[in-house]
Design an enzyme around this catalytic site. Structure first.
Site, PDB file in Angstrom:
ATOM      1  N   PRO A 140       0.612  -0.980   0.079  1.00 27.16           N
ATOM      2  CA  PRO A 140      -0.229   0.097   0.219  1.00 27.16           C
ATOM      3  C   PRO A 140       0.812   1.493  -0.104  1.00 27.16           C
ATOM      4  O   PRO A 140       0.646   1.924   1.199  1.00 27.16           O
ATOM      5  CB  PRO A 140      -1.155  -0.510   0.866  1.00 27.16           C
ATOM      6  CG  PRO A 140      -0.099  -0.941   2.694  1.00 27.16           C
ATOM      7  CD  PRO A 140       1.282  -1.690   1.086  1.00 27.16           C
ATOM      8  N   CYS A 141       1.389   1.501  -1.220  1.00 27.71           N
ATOM      9  CA  CYS A 141       2.295   2.809  -1.008  1.00 27.71           C
ATOM     10  C   CYS A 141       1.431   4.515  -1.279  1.00 27.71           C
ATOM     11  O   CYS A 141       1.798   5.010  -1.111  1.00 27.71           O
ATOM     12  CB  CYS A 141       3.323   2.901  -2.322  1.00 27.71           C
ATOM     13  SG  CYS A 141       2.779   2.191  -3.753  1.00 27.71           S
ATOM     14  N   HIS A 142       0.653   3.851  -1.705  1.00 24.28           N
ATOM     15  CA  HIS A 142      -0.668   4.324  -1.290  1.00 24.28           C
ATOM     16  C   HIS A 142      -0.567   5.346  -0.036  1.00 24.28           C
ATOM     17  O   HIS A 142      -0.934   6.948   0.169  1.00 24.28           O
ATOM     18  CB  HIS A 142      -2.001   4.688  -1.725  1.00 24.28           C
ATOM     19  CG  HIS A 142      -3.012   3.344  -1.886  1.00 24.28           C
ATOM     20  ND1 HIS A 142      -2.928   2.576  -2.034  1.00 24.28           N
ATOM     21  CD2 HIS A 142      -3.959   3.980  -0.544  1.00 24.28           C
ATOM     22  CE1 HIS A 142      -3.554   1.320  -0.969  1.00 24.28           C
ATOM     23  NE2 HIS A 142      -3.840   1.706   0.224  1.00 24.28           N
TER      24      HIS A 142
END
Length: 174
Positions: A140-142
């Site tokens: 989940p780089c967001h």
């Protein structure tokens, strides 16, 4: 192999494409089919530059559905770590991706600086790893944001805000 599906999320179409060979080698997503295939080609180029053998021959799989289920909260991100090949990922990148996936849960965010501190590295190094993440949504780089605002996102700010909105992180979506 490549498997692509379209899903309806928050009154939008969301296309998810997964490149795989035994395990997931890369994930791409977009609001339209044309952009999805541009991103898939970009993911393919990245993987090949890292000496990963990739085929884009179309083959049905459960992977797009599994990524969708992570997106909408039916599956935990950590449940998918075993499905990722981590081929072409450096040991540093893998450490960042695994720490992020295990420690920053749905509905929360972390700054580049806080993530860097937790890993004993620099915010710039973390930003580089996020930019190269071949597994968006699952890793989940967001959820990694700037202390001044939402920060950058390789798929685009609109997409980052969309993912955060799905997770209920409203303060970062305006």
């Amino acid at each position: 192999m490549l498997s692509v599906e379209r899903f309806g999320v928050l009154d939008r179409d969301l296309w998810i494409g997964v490149i795989f060979s035994g395990r997931i080698q890369g994930i791409a997503f977009a609001f339209d089919r044309r952009t999805l295939f541009e991103r898939i080609r970009g993911r393919e180029e990245f993987l090949k530059s890292r000496n990963v053998r990739v085929s884009l021959d179309v083959s049905p799989s459960l992977y797009p559905e599994m990524v969708y289920r992570v997106l909408v909260g039916e599956l935990e991100n950590t449940d998918m770590l075993g499905e990722l090949s981590f081929e072409g990922v450096t040991p540093f990148e893998r450490r960042v991706y695994e720490w992020l996936t295990k420690n920053v849960k749905r509905g929360s965010v972390i700054t580049y600086g806080a993530l860097a501190k937790a890993l004993g590295t620099s915010p710039r190094a973390v930003g580089g790893a996020m930019r190269r993440n071949p597994y968006p949504i699952v890793v989940p780089c967001h959820r990694v944001v700037s202390k001044e605002g939402v920060g950058n996102y390789s798929s685009g700010i609109e997409e980052k805000r969309f993912l955060l909105r799905i997770e209920g992180v409203e303060e970062w979506t305006d």
